[in-house]
Design a protein around this motif. Structure first.
Motif, PDB file in Angstrom:
ATOM      1  N   PHE A   1       0.831  -1.211   0.000  1.00  0.00           N
ATOM      2  CA  PHE A   1       0.000   0.000   0.000  1.00  0.00           C
ATOM      3  C   PHE A   1       0.863   1.258   0.000  1.00  0.00           C
ATOM      4  O   PHE A   1       0.608   2.198  -0.752  1.00  0.00           O
ATOM      5  CB  PHE A   1      -0.928  -0.005   1.218  1.00  0.00           C
ATOM      6  CG  PHE A   1      -1.770   1.237   1.339  1.00  0.00           C
ATOM      7  CD1 PHE A   1      -2.799   1.487   0.446  1.00  0.00           C
ATOM      8  CD2 PHE A   1      -1.527   2.164   2.347  1.00  0.00           C
ATOM      9  CE1 PHE A   1      -3.580   2.629   0.548  1.00  0.00           C
ATOM     10  CE2 PHE A   1      -2.294   3.309   2.466  1.00  0.00           C
ATOM     11  CZ  PHE A   1      -3.330   3.547   1.569  1.00  0.00           C
ATOM     12  N   ALA A   2       1.904   1.282   0.843  1.00  0.00           N
ATOM     13  CA  ALA A   2       2.782   2.449   0.926  1.00  0.00           C
ATOM     14  C   ALA A   2       3.500   2.691  -0.395  1.00  0.00           C
ATOM     15  O   ALA A   2       3.618   3.831  -0.861  1.00  0.00           O
ATOM     16  CB  ALA A   2       3.796   2.262   2.051  1.00  0.00           C
ATOM     17  N   VAL A   3       3.976   1.620  -1.020  1.00  0.00           N
ATOM     18  CA  VAL A   3       4.699   1.744  -2.289  1.00  0.00           C
ATOM     19  C   VAL A   3       3.788   2.306  -3.379  1.00  0.00           C
ATOM     20  O   VAL A   3       4.178   3.223  -4.125  1.00  0.00           O
ATOM     21  CB  VAL A   3       5.275   0.383  -2.716  1.00  0.00           C
ATOM     22  CG1 VAL A   3       5.785   0.431  -4.157  1.00  0.00           C
ATOM     23  CG2 VAL A   3       6.405  -0.039  -1.773  1.00  0.00           C
ATOM     24  N   LEU A   4       2.571   1.801  -3.457  1.00  0.00           N
ATOM     25  CA  LEU A   4       1.650   2.270  -4.503  1.00  0.00           C
ATOM     26  C   LEU A   4       1.241   3.727  -4.280  1.00  0.00           C
ATOM     27  O   LEU A   4       1.159   4.507  -5.238  1.00  0.00           O
ATOM     28  CB  LEU A   4       0.409   1.375  -4.548  1.00  0.00           C
ATOM     29  CG  LEU A   4       0.643  -0.064  -5.002  1.00  0.00           C
ATOM     30  CD1 LEU A   4      -0.673  -0.831  -5.034  1.00  0.00           C
ATOM     31  CD2 LEU A   4       1.301  -0.104  -6.377  1.00  0.00           C
ATOM     32  N   MET A   5       1.001   4.104  -3.032  1.00  0.00           N
ATOM     33  CA  MET A   5       0.596   5.484  -2.756  1.00  0.00           C
ATOM     34  C   MET A   5       1.731   6.468  -3.040  1.00  0.00           C
ATOM     35  O   MET A   5       1.491   7.600  -3.464  1.00  0.00           O
ATOM     36  CB  MET A   5       0.135   5.615  -1.302  1.00  0.00           C
ATOM     37  CG  MET A   5      -1.117   4.818  -0.971  1.00  0.00           C
ATOM     38  SD  MET A   5      -2.530   5.187  -2.038  1.00  0.00           S
ATOM     39  CE  MET A   5      -2.923   6.844  -1.507  1.00  0.00           C
TER      40      MET A   5
ATOM     41  N   TYR B   1       8.555   1.960   9.890  1.00  0.00           N
ATOM     42  CA  TYR B   1       8.358   0.635   9.302  1.00  0.00           C
ATOM     43  C   TYR B   1       8.510   0.699   7.781  1.00  0.00           C
ATOM     44  O   TYR B   1       9.123  -0.181   7.160  1.00  0.00           O
ATOM     45  CB  TYR B   1       6.969   0.088   9.646  1.00  0.00           C
ATOM     46  CG  TYR B   1       6.569  -1.101   8.793  1.00  0.00           C
ATOM     47  CD1 TYR B   1       6.943  -2.387   9.148  1.00  0.00           C
ATOM     48  CD2 TYR B   1       5.847  -0.924   7.617  1.00  0.00           C
ATOM     49  CE1 TYR B   1       6.610  -3.469   8.355  1.00  0.00           C
ATOM     50  CE2 TYR B   1       5.507  -2.000   6.814  1.00  0.00           C
ATOM     51  CZ  TYR B   1       5.887  -3.273   7.182  1.00  0.00           C
ATOM     52  OH  TYR B   1       5.563  -4.341   6.381  1.00  0.00           O
ATOM     53  N   ILE B   2       7.949   1.753   7.192  1.00  0.00           N
ATOM     54  CA  ILE B   2       7.976   1.878   5.737  1.00  0.00           C
ATOM     55  C   ILE B   2       9.409   1.967   5.232  1.00  0.00           C
ATOM     56  O   ILE B   2       9.804   1.224   4.324  1.00  0.00           O
ATOM     57  CB  ILE B   2       7.164   3.116   5.303  1.00  0.00           C
ATOM     58  CG1 ILE B   2       5.695   2.947   5.685  1.00  0.00           C
ATOM     59  CG2 ILE B   2       7.298   3.333   3.793  1.00  0.00           C
ATOM     60  CD1 ILE B   2       4.841   4.169   5.381  1.00  0.00           C
ATOM     61  N   SER B   3      10.191   2.853   5.804  1.00  0.00           N
ATOM     62  CA  SER B   3      11.576   3.033   5.352  1.00  0.00           C
ATOM     63  C   SER B   3      12.404   1.780   5.557  1.00  0.00           C
ATOM     64  O   SER B   3      13.157   1.360   4.672  1.00  0.00           O
ATOM     65  CB  SER B   3      12.215   4.205   6.102  1.00  0.00           C
ATOM     66  OG  SER B   3      11.540   5.403   5.832  1.00  0.00           O
ATOM     67  N   GLN B   4      12.291   1.175   6.731  1.00  0.00           N
ATOM     68  CA  GLN B   4      13.110   0.010   7.061  1.00  0.00           C
ATOM     69  C   GLN B   4      12.780  -1.189   6.181  1.00  0.00           C
ATOM     70  O   GLN B   4      13.684  -1.862   5.664  1.00  0.00           O
ATOM     71  CB  GLN B   4      12.921  -0.346   8.536  1.00  0.00           C
ATOM     72  CG  GLN B   4      13.477   0.695   9.492  1.00  0.00           C
ATOM     73  CD  GLN B   4      13.037   0.491  10.914  1.00  0.00           C
ATOM     74  OE1 GLN B   4      12.314  -0.459  11.235  1.00  0.00           O
ATOM     75  NE2 GLN B   4      13.451   1.394  11.804  1.00  0.00           N
TER      76      GLN B   4
END
Length: 394
Positions: free
Chosen positions: A205-209, A316-319
């Motif tokens: 989800f984070a990657v797509l957004m 969490y997203i970056s790591q």
């Protein structure tokens, strides 16, 4: 976290904290915000949360002693001690993340340097500050030293107002030059490969957004269901969640605003993203039923959560993005934030004007967009060259 409320007195907001002391007796403590009631309610509420999070009953006696010490600031005190006093006085006037950034810089680097050299407020001068900059440039980038410069300069500006010094020595020092930042990005084919690699993972989800909308980490985590209008097919970016470390503990703070005023924006809801959001909402309903009383309902309004209802942290997203890049030899080493640049690059190469890219990304002004993506103008110039060549040959 102690209880607290806002109180209005003589057209100013005050913070009132309610707590029990070590003897079990109920106490109230008032703090002046310095904010007038007109147009400052949101900022006052942020300050209230900040005070409630950081108030320590056991440190109250020490805090009282520190306030007395602050009132006795003089030119003979160590400059590092003055900086710490200054920061505590400014604490109620700045956001938690700003305070944490200042504190980390002061305690980790600036204060030890000046106090080890016994530099007092009276003995400070531009040459000493220059020596500090040159020492730090041997270990960190000029951009980091510029942040140190900003901390020192703001503190000295208040020292001038307090008549402790006659001028701001940081203005006379040689501030390092800002290093131009060149954004990295993934091309279309690389992005498609990345989408395959994250398919079905929590980070998808984070990657797509980030790739479709160019959202920052804090904007992705801060998305609320109330900001998704499935009827009108829009998505509004207006809430962020930031994470910082204070006194060795991570804190997650939500705020109803963007990085800048123009970061607040409403964009069309892309069909593939809409399908994903609907699936996520259905899954969350199932998670609530599965976990029952163990489900964290306090984050119900947020979109991006763990199965147990806890909000996903920006770290969490970056790591995890870094881990995916590292473990897949197909991908070049990039940061998660570079997906935002990838979005802008694709838009520009599709012929989207800079003004529209600025609005899509939520940049404060067009110069920011132009500065970050000026090096992608080569493709536009190539088309121009081809046109003039074709015209002259004909």
């Amino acid at each position: 976290m102690v209880a607290g409320r806002l109180q209005v007195k003589k057209d100013y907001y005050y913070i009132v904290l309610s707590y029990k002391n070590n003897h079990g007796k109920r106490k109230e403590k008032w703090f002046r915000t310095g904010l007038k009631i007109k147009n400052n309610k949101r900022k006052a509420e942020e300050m209230l949360l900040h005070y409630r999070l950081n108030f320590n009953v056991n440190m109250e006696c020490l805090n009282n002693a520190e306030r007395v010490h602050h009132a006795e600031k003089n030119v003979n005190m160590l400059f590092g001690d003055y900086l710490l006093c200054w920061l505590e006085e400014r604490k109620s006037m700045i956001e938690l993340t700003t305070y944490v950034g200042y504190k980390n810089n002061l305690i980790g680097v600036i204060v030890p340097y000046f106090n080890e050299r016994k530099v007092t407020v009276a003995s400070l001068n531009a040459r000493i500050i220059d020596e500090f900059y040159q020492t730090q440039l041997k270990r960190v980038s000029p951009n980091t030293v510029i942040r140190y410069h900003a901390n020192i300069r703001k503190a000295l500006a208040d020292a001038v107002k307090d008549d402790l010094i006659s001028c701001n020595y940081a203005d006379k020092a040689h501030r390092p030059k800002l290093q131009p930042y060149i954004a990295d990005y993934l091309c279309r084919d690389e992005l498609l490969e990345l989408f395959k690699a994250v398919k079905g993972k929590k980070i998808e989800f984070a990657v797509l957004m980030a790739a479709y909308y160019g959202l920052r980490r804090e904007e992705i985590v801060g998305l609320k269901w109330s900001c998704i209008n499935f009827k009108n097919k829009t998505i509004t970016i207006k809430h962020t969640v930031v994470q910082c470390m204070l006194d060795g503990k991570f804190q997650v703070v939500g705020r109803d605003r963007g990085k800048t005023q123009k970061s607040i924006r409403t964009l069309p809801l892309i069909q593939s993203i809409e399908k994903m959001l609907l699936l996520m909402r259905a899954n969350q309903e199932g998670d609530k039923e599965f976990f029952g009383e163990d489900y964290y309902t306090e984050y119900d309004e947020y979109v991006y959560k763990d199965p147990n209802g806890k909000i996903v942290k920006p770290s969490y997203i970056s790591q995890n993005f870094a881990r995916i890049i590292k473990n897949n030899p197909k991908f070049r080493k990039i940061r998660f934030h570079d997906l935002r640049h990838s979005c802008a690059t694709l838009l520009r190469r599709e012929g989207v004007p800079m003004e529209d890219i600025q609005k899509w990304l939520g940049h404060s002004d067009i110069t920011t967009t132009e500065r970050l993506y000026a090096h992608f103008e080569d493709l536009i110039h190539l088309k121009t060259a081809q046109r003039i060549e074709n015209a002259l040959e004909k």
